[in-house]
Design an enzyme around this catalytic site. Structure first.
Site, mmCIF file in Angstrom:
data_model
loop_
_atom_site.group_PDB
_atom_site.id
_atom_site.type_symbol
_atom_site.label_atom_id
_atom_site.label_comp_id
_atom_site.label_asym_id
_atom_site.label_seq_id
_atom_site.Cartn_x
_atom_site.Cartn_y
_atom_site.Cartn_z
ATOM 1 N N LYS A 153 0.792 -1.376 -0.078
ATOM 2 C CA LYS A 153 0.174 -0.127 -0.045
ATOM 3 C C LYS A 153 0.841 1.239 0.099
ATOM 4 O O LYS A 153 0.405 2.265 -0.723
ATOM 5 C CB LYS A 153 -0.806 -0.123 1.424
ATOM 6 C CG LYS A 153 -1.565 0.959 1.500
ATOM 7 C CD LYS A 153 -2.592 0.649 2.678
ATOM 8 C CE LYS A 153 -1.884 0.469 3.982
ATOM 9 N NZ LYS A 153 -1.785 1.846 4.925
ATOM 10 N N ARG A 183 -9.037 5.474 9.811
ATOM 11 C CA ARG A 183 -8.656 4.017 10.251
ATOM 12 C C ARG A 183 -9.980 3.659 10.903
ATOM 13 O O ARG A 183 -10.247 2.596 11.321
ATOM 14 C CB ARG A 183 -7.738 4.114 11.434
ATOM 15 C CG ARG A 183 -6.312 3.755 10.754
ATOM 16 C CD ARG A 183 -5.368 3.218 11.761
ATOM 17 N NE ARG A 183 -3.886 3.529 11.741
ATOM 18 C CZ ARG A 183 -3.287 2.703 10.863
ATOM 19 N NH1 ARG A 183 -3.728 1.625 10.341
ATOM 20 N NH2 ARG A 183 -1.960 3.045 10.463
ATOM 21 N N ARG A 232 -0.746 -9.606 13.336
ATOM 22 C CA ARG A 232 -0.753 -8.241 12.720
ATOM 23 C C ARG A 232 -1.984 -8.122 11.884
ATOM 24 O O ARG A 232 -2.745 -7.243 11.899
ATOM 25 C CB ARG A 232 0.384 -7.881 12.019
ATOM 26 C CG ARG A 232 0.928 -6.637 12.053
ATOM 27 C CD ARG A 232 2.144 -6.169 11.284
ATOM 28 N NE ARG A 232 3.509 -6.670 12.282
ATOM 29 C CZ ARG A 232 4.627 -6.879 11.507
ATOM 30 N NH1 ARG A 232 4.744 -6.818 10.283
ATOM 31 N NH2 ARG A 232 5.517 -7.377 12.231
#
Ligand SMILES: [Zn+2]
Length: 235
Positions: free
Chosen positions: A15, A90, A171
């Site tokens: 990304k 987010r 993660r």
């Protein structure tokens, strides 16, 4: 109308690289809230001290603070023609705040770079670091054949210790828990696009360009032309 792009994607999907490249190619800033926070902490600004105090207490940087940072950044002159956001929003609260910031600046184009978890784990498993030149290289060639030595200097390749599979899976779990509500929030919009990130970076780049163009209802060639023209008229 400005080119307002949000790029989302799991850790390891490439990304950051794609965001940076898209921004450079379209003459708009790549805005990474993570970078802004890190730089503020390093520079010891008022914001940086505030962030550091939070981190020292083991607290997360809250929505209000992050929204304030994004707002300050997106009204700067270089961002008025557009921007690529990486790492913001987010949360749904942040996404709603972004909508408000852009009320008179055109739609938010959201591109999700999709890579299956298993592919991300496989990529990390195949990541090596050169003991001689320090470059991170893949242990597999394009055709899938194993590579024994560094393709740049011939040095010995070693596995990166922080890349254990368990860490990556952890993660990813965190990423999905955090991001799923936002994907749901954006999913139904006409300016949401998904791009297959499990292909070579060059193909992802092309797919990203095509996705943004189609979200704007333009052919991909027209998008790059209009940006080039704007850049010329500015020069
Ligand atoms: Zn090397």
């Amino acid at each position: 109308m400005s080119l307002n792009v949000v790029i989302m994607g799991p850790p390891g999907a490439g990304k950051g690289t794609q965001a940076e490249r898209f921004a450079r190619e379209h003459g708009i800033p790549n805005v990474s809230t993570g970078d802004i926070l890190r730089e503020a902490v390093t520079a010891g600004t008022a914001l940086g001290r505030q962030v550091k105090a939070l981190m020292d207490r083991g607290e997360l940087v809250g929505d209000d603070l992050i929204i304030g940072i994004a707002k300050d950044r997106l009204v700067r002159p270089d961002a008025l023609r557009g921007f690529v956001l990486d790492g913001f929003p987010r949360t749904v609260v942040q996404a709603k705040a972004l909508d408000e910031m852009l009320t008179k600046r055109g739609p938010v184009i959201v591109v999700e770079i999709q890579v299956p978890d298993e592919e991300l784990v496989r990529r990390v498993r195949g990541r090596r670091i050169c003991s001689k030149c320090g470059r991170t290289v893949s242990a597999f060639a394009g055709d899938g054949a194993a590579i024994e030595t560094c393709t740049h200097c011939g040095g010995e390749l070693i596995a990166r210790s922080d890349d254990s599979e368990a860490v990556v899976r952890d993660r990813l779990k965190g990423y999905w828990r955090e991001t799923q509500p936002m994907i749901t929030f954006y999913h139904q919009r006409p300016t949401y696009r998904a791009v297959d990130g499990a292909q070579p970076p060059e193909r992802v780049r092309d797919a990203l360009g095509a996705a943004v163009a189609s979200a704007l209802g333009k052919p991909a060639s027209e998008l790059s032309q209009s940006v080039a023209a704007k850049r010329e008229s500015k020069a």
